[in-house]
Write a protein that holds these residues in place. Sequence first.
Motif, PDB file in Angstrom:
ATOM      1  N   ARG A  51       0.826  -1.216   0.000  1.00  0.00           N
ATOM      2  CA  ARG A  51       0.000   0.000   0.000  1.00  0.00           C
ATOM      3  C   ARG A  51       0.858   1.263   0.000  1.00  0.00           C
ATOM      4  O   ARG A  51       0.501   2.268  -0.626  1.00  0.00           O
ATOM      5  N   LYS A  52       1.992   1.207   0.670  1.00  0.00           N
ATOM      6  CA  LYS A  52       2.909   2.347   0.629  1.00  0.00           C
ATOM      7  C   LYS A  52       3.486   2.517  -0.771  1.00  0.00           C
ATOM      8  O   LYS A  52       3.535   3.637  -1.314  1.00  0.00           O
ATOM      9  N   ASP A  55       0.907   3.910  -3.218  1.00  0.00           N
ATOM     10  CA  ASP A  55       0.701   5.361  -3.046  1.00  0.00           C
ATOM     11  C   ASP A  55       1.796   6.155  -3.758  1.00  0.00           C
ATOM     12  O   ASP A  55       1.512   7.165  -4.430  1.00  0.00           O
ATOM     13  N   GLN A  58       1.604   5.790  -7.597  1.00  0.00           N
ATOM     14  CA  GLN A  58       0.472   6.544  -8.143  1.00  0.00           C
ATOM     15  C   GLN A  58       0.870   7.983  -8.458  1.00  0.00           C
ATOM     16  O   GLN A  58       0.359   8.590  -9.410  1.00  0.00           O
ATOM     17  N   GLN A  59       1.792   8.520  -7.685  1.00  0.00           N
ATOM     18  CA  GLN A  59       2.267   9.880  -7.947  1.00  0.00           C
ATOM     19  C   GLN A  59       3.074   9.952  -9.240  1.00  0.00           C
ATOM     20  O   GLN A  59       3.194  11.022  -9.848  1.00  0.00           O
TER      21      GLN A  59
END
Length: 325
Positions: A51-52, A55, A58-59
């Motif tokens: 999940r990290k 994230d 995604q950037q």
Amino acid sequence: MISTFKRALSLLALSATLPLASVSQAADWPTDTVRLVVPYAPGGTTDILSRKVADLLQQQIGNVVVENRPGAGSTMATGQLARGGRGANHTILMASPGHTIGPVIYKNLPYDPVKDFRFIRNVIDIPNVMVVPANSPYNSVEEFVEAAKNQEMTFSSSGVGSSIHMSGELFKTMTGTKMTHVPFRGSGEALPALLSGDVDVSFENMPTVLSHIQSGKLKALAVTSAEPSPYLPGIEPLSKIGANFGLGDFVTTAWFGLIADDQMSDQAIETLQTALDKAMEDQSFKDFAAQIGGEPATQVGEAFRDYVEQDVRRWQRVAGQADLQ
């Protein structure tokens, strides 16, 4: 003559644009949502790390979603990835030692852990920790081994074939102790049993237990890495503590890296590697790695593939010693 000269100029102009076109095509990926598959239940180290990473990716590349697909020591989700299909070019999986252990203990799996995948990048390396409940009567590895040679003990894991399971089996074999494996569907389910004292010991990934060790809810007896961890000062490696009772060669660590089906395009692989390099340089990732007691990994592409191939051979030796299937 003039027309020939003009045609030559046209061909030259066209060839000059080809590298630009190639760059443009490479930048086109992804054209859809990227799915990051976690082959374990929510709550464990693989899930938290995924999940990290999602994230931060995604950037860089747009929409990335995490999907948990637990089952059969990660081999269920890995088998689905190996089958490829329509979403193969937009699906990645957070692999861990379960990727190399599964084919060793599960016979006739429909995939090869090395040949059927593309290896994007190893992300982080984490030691396991030998932990007992806070109310355990054992305060050292030596005390635990002495007791476990005379009475039946239980050890928990996040599932059959995880590095946590295999660390316990290796410990049992090398010390000649009486230990029964109690598997759960992920560390998120295994942890409550350990905290409550329903099981005697675990060789958990450090991120899952670090805060509980620091709060006093669990006691750390040793780390499974070759060297002490800076995140658990005063806790020595099993190989050093147990040198006098059969554990001198005991070293197991957990690695976590992104892989894809062998159908994934070169463009996608290159884009992901570049995005991961940037994500791992981000200060928030460095802080996260420190928070969970891990070290950023360095293997990329073929180097990561070679690392995984070596890990398969290592667990084959462990499974042979413990007679595991």
